[in-house]
Design an enzyme around this catalytic site. Structure first.
Site, PDB file in Angstrom:
ATOM      1  N   HIS A   1       0.514  10.773 -11.456  1.00 56.05           N
ATOM      2  CA  HIS A   1       0.203   9.389 -11.103  1.00 56.05           C
ATOM      3  C   HIS A   1       0.669   8.431 -12.203  1.00 56.05           C
ATOM      4  O   HIS A   1       0.126   8.461 -13.300  1.00 56.05           O
ATOM      5  CB  HIS A   1      -1.314   9.288 -10.897  1.00 56.05           C
ATOM      6  CG  HIS A   1      -1.797   7.960 -10.451  1.00 56.05           C
ATOM      7  ND1 HIS A   1      -2.586   7.153 -11.236  1.00 56.05           N
ATOM      8  CD2 HIS A   1      -1.615   7.297  -9.284  1.00 56.05           C
ATOM      9  CE1 HIS A   1      -2.885   6.053 -10.567  1.00 56.05           C
ATOM     10  NE2 HIS A   1      -2.313   6.111  -9.383  1.00 56.05           N
ATOM     11  N   ARG A   2       1.687   7.632 -11.912  1.00 56.90           N
ATOM     12  CA  ARG A   2       2.344   6.750 -12.895  1.00 56.90           C
ATOM     13  C   ARG A   2       2.917   7.610 -14.027  1.00 56.90           C
ATOM     14  O   ARG A   2       2.937   7.189 -15.183  1.00 56.90           O
ATOM     15  CB  ARG A   2       1.373   5.704 -13.443  1.00 56.90           C
ATOM     16  CG  ARG A   2       0.526   5.026 -12.362  1.00 56.90           C
ATOM     17  CD  ARG A   2      -0.397   3.954 -12.919  1.00 56.90           C
ATOM     18  NE  ARG A   2      -1.396   3.573 -11.916  1.00 56.90           N
ATOM     19  CZ  ARG A   2      -2.367   2.697 -12.101  1.00 56.90           C
ATOM     20  NH1 ARG A   2      -2.467   2.073 -13.252  1.00 56.90           N
ATOM     21  NH2 ARG A   2      -3.228   2.414 -11.147  1.00 56.90           N
TER      22      ARG A   2
ATOM     23  N   GLN B   1       4.896   5.697   0.087  1.00 52.70           N
ATOM     24  CA  GLN B   1       3.486   5.420   0.369  1.00 52.70           C
ATOM     25  C   GLN B   1       3.261   3.926   0.267  1.00 52.70           C
ATOM     26  O   GLN B   1       3.967   3.219  -0.467  1.00 52.70           O
ATOM     27  CB  GLN B   1       2.601   6.140  -0.662  1.00 52.70           C
ATOM     28  CG  GLN B   1       3.132   5.946  -2.063  1.00 52.70           C
ATOM     29  CD  GLN B   1       2.179   6.225  -3.201  1.00 52.70           C
ATOM     30  OE1 GLN B   1       0.980   6.309  -3.009  1.00 52.70           O
ATOM     31  NE2 GLN B   1       2.723   6.311  -4.399  1.00 52.70           N
TER      32      GLN B   1
ATOM     33  N   ASP C   1       5.034   3.081  -8.786  1.00 51.42           N
ATOM     34  CA  ASP C   1       4.636   1.838  -8.119  1.00 51.42           C
ATOM     35  C   ASP C   1       5.795   0.853  -8.268  1.00 51.42           C
ATOM     36  O   ASP C   1       6.343   0.696  -9.362  1.00 51.42           O
ATOM     37  CB  ASP C   1       3.395   1.243  -8.797  1.00 51.42           C
ATOM     38  CG  ASP C   1       2.170   2.134  -8.656  1.00 51.42           C
ATOM     39  OD1 ASP C   1       1.827   2.498  -7.522  1.00 51.42           O
ATOM     40  OD2 ASP C   1       1.569   2.466  -9.694  1.00 51.42           O
TER      41      ASP C   1
ATOM     42  N   HIS D   1       2.811  -1.059 -12.124  1.00 46.59           N
ATOM     43  CA  HIS D   1       1.693  -1.055 -11.182  1.00 46.59           C
ATOM     44  C   HIS D   1       1.254  -2.454 -10.784  1.00 46.59           C
ATOM     45  O   HIS D   1       1.012  -2.736  -9.618  1.00 46.59           O
ATOM     46  CB  HIS D   1       0.493  -0.297 -11.763  1.00 46.59           C
ATOM     47  CG  HIS D   1      -0.686  -0.295 -10.840  1.00 46.59           C
ATOM     48  ND1 HIS D   1      -1.664  -1.264 -10.889  1.00 46.59           N
ATOM     49  CD2 HIS D   1      -1.025   0.526  -9.817  1.00 46.59           C
ATOM     50  CE1 HIS D   1      -2.555  -1.033  -9.942  1.00 46.59           C
ATOM     51  NE2 HIS D   1      -2.206   0.050  -9.276  1.00 46.59           N
TER      52      HIS D   1
ATOM     53  N   GLU E   1       4.971   9.767  -9.457  1.00 48.86           N
ATOM     54  CA  GLU E   1       4.530   8.630  -8.649  1.00 48.86           C
ATOM     55  C   GLU E   1       5.029   7.338  -9.267  1.00 48.86           C
ATOM     56  O   GLU E   1       4.901   7.119 -10.481  1.00 48.86           O
ATOM     57  CB  GLU E   1       2.996   8.599  -8.553  1.00 48.86           C
ATOM     58  CG  GLU E   1       2.521   7.716  -7.414  1.00 48.86           C
ATOM     59  CD  GLU E   1       1.744   6.472  -7.811  1.00 48.86           C
ATOM     60  OE1 GLU E   1       1.380   5.702  -6.926  1.00 48.86           O
ATOM     61  OE2 GLU E   1       1.520   6.255  -9.017  1.00 48.86           O
TER      62      GLU E   1
ATOM     63  N   GLU F   1       5.647   3.952  -4.146  1.00 46.13           N
ATOM     64  CA  GLU F   1       4.731   3.037  -3.434  1.00 46.13           C
ATOM     65  C   GLU F   1       5.302   1.623  -3.386  1.00 46.13           C
ATOM     66  O   GLU F   1       5.596   1.033  -4.429  1.00 46.13           O
ATOM     67  CB  GLU F   1       3.355   3.015  -4.127  1.00 46.13           C
ATOM     68  CG  GLU F   1       2.399   2.060  -3.428  1.00 46.13           C
ATOM     69  CD  GLU F   1       0.982   2.057  -3.994  1.00 46.13           C
ATOM     70  OE1 GLU F   1       0.674   2.895  -4.878  1.00 46.13           O
ATOM     71  OE2 GLU F   1       0.199   1.207  -3.550  1.00 46.13           O
TER      72      GLU F   1
HETATM   73  O1  G3P Z   1      -0.703   5.579  -4.806  1.00 46.76           O
HETATM   74  C1  G3P Z   1      -1.942   6.192  -4.865  1.00 46.76           C
HETATM   75  C2  G3P Z   1      -2.730   5.388  -5.801  1.00 46.76           C
HETATM   76  O2  G3P Z   1      -1.892   5.196  -6.897  1.00 46.76           O
HETATM   77  C3  G3P Z   1      -3.101   4.058  -5.226  1.00 46.76           C
HETATM   78  O3  G3P Z   1      -3.721   3.297  -6.171  1.00 46.76           O
HETATM   79  O4  G3P Z   1      -3.749   1.308  -7.538  1.00 46.76           O
HETATM   80  O5  G3P Z   1      -3.165   3.469  -8.581  1.00 46.76           O
HETATM   81  O6  G3P Z   1      -1.562   2.364  -7.049  1.00 46.76           O
HETATM   82  P1  G3P Z   1      -3.000   2.583  -7.381  1.00 46.76           P
HETATM   83 CA    CA Z   2       0.178   3.946  -6.723  1.00 51.24          CA
END
Ligand code: G3P
Ligand code: CA
Length: 268
Positions: free
Chosen positions: A18-19, A163, A47, A60, A45, A127
């Site tokens: 995540h990130r 996503q 954003d 993000h 991941e 995302e």
């Molecule tokens: O993409 C899944 C999760 O990352 C969604 O929340 O705010 O961390 O992008 P956020």
């Molecule tokens: Ca995300």
């Protein structure tokens, strides 16, 4: 030659950095992405935000405030201005126990730079953030994916997943490029639930859903999975929660600690 990896839908379980491995290094930097891969994350991941001059960047927030020590909206800044920013020092200040002098001065990557650096042997879980703020974000993304041969070829069975919280954005992408697996992110303010008609609507364009893991429960996970949709909760950082969600049968998780998740999976 690289070993063939299983396609997205065939994967037993998906570990999503995540990130990047953002529990260990500043989020959305080459360093956190590299660490995510080294720690056996299957996907990086990313954003997406977009600059004033139309460059897709990995960040993000809609503003640069939290992670650069400067202030401003991404949509009002040029690529050049974004590239001047230090996206690493904030992490050293916020997490002194994890600080590393090498993080100072790390840049915000453009998506093009990410693909230049990692494109050949990585998988991306991208995302579309705030698509209503950024005109033609989806078109730019699809064009870039084509330019880097990340979609449209023989090798594209889920190397890129997209996503979004925006169904509109995902439907737009589905209309442009049907072959990309799409994950609908959902916000729940109470325990999650899903009706049959919601499932049918989702299945028109998405292969799965993601939601904050605290909203999920065993009955919900079962209902989603029985419908044929994948379920990928976020953002799961503690081993006990990882174990619990695995027991419930989720298909993968977003985590800031892909090393922890890898350890949990391997022990099973
Ligand atoms: O993409 C899944 C999760 O990352 C969604 O929340 O705010 O961390 O992008 P956020
Ligand atoms: Ca995300």
């Amino acid at each position: 030659a690289q070993a063939a990896s299983p396609s997205f839908m065939e994967m037993k379980f998906i570990n999503i950095s995540h990130r990047g491995a953002s529990g260990h290094a500043p989020e959305h930097t080459f360093t956190s992405y590299e660490l995510g891969k080294a720690m056996n994350g299957d996907y990086i991941e990313i954003d997406l935000q977009m600059t004033e001059d139309g460059e897709l960047i990995a960040l993000h927030d809609e503003t640069i405030d939290r992670t650069t020590g400067k202030k401003g909206l991404v949509k009002d800044l040029t690529r050049e201005e974004i590239k001047q920013l230090d996206a690493g020092s904030w992490f050293n200040e916020a997490f002194p126990e994890k600080a590393n002098p090498e993080y100072k001065g790390l840049q915000i990557p453009t998506l093009r730079e990410v693909f230049d650096q990692f494109g050949n042997d990585s998988k991306f879980f991208i995302e579309t953030k705030s698509p209503d703020v950024y005109p033609e974000m989806e078109e730019k993304l699809i064009n870039l994916l084509y330019e880097y041969n990340l979609i449209g070829g023989v090798n594209d069975s889920g190397n890129v997943i997209i996503q979004s919280f925006s169904a509109e954005s995902l439907r737009k992408i589905h209309a442009m490029e049907e072959s990309i697996p799409l994950i609908q992110l959902l916000s729940y303010y109470a325990p999650a639930s899903m009706t049959d008609s919601e499932i049918e609507k989702l299945k028109e364009y998405a292969v799965g859903v993601g939601m904050h893991f605290t909203a999920a429960n065993p009955a919900y996970v079962k209902k989603v999975k029985d419908s044929g949709l994948l379920i990928l909760p976020y953002t799961v950082n503690e081993k006990e929660d990882m174990e619990m969600l695995l027991d419930w049968g989720v298909n993968g998780m977003f985590t800031n600690y892909p090393d922890r998740l890898d350890e949990v999976i391997r022990k099973r």
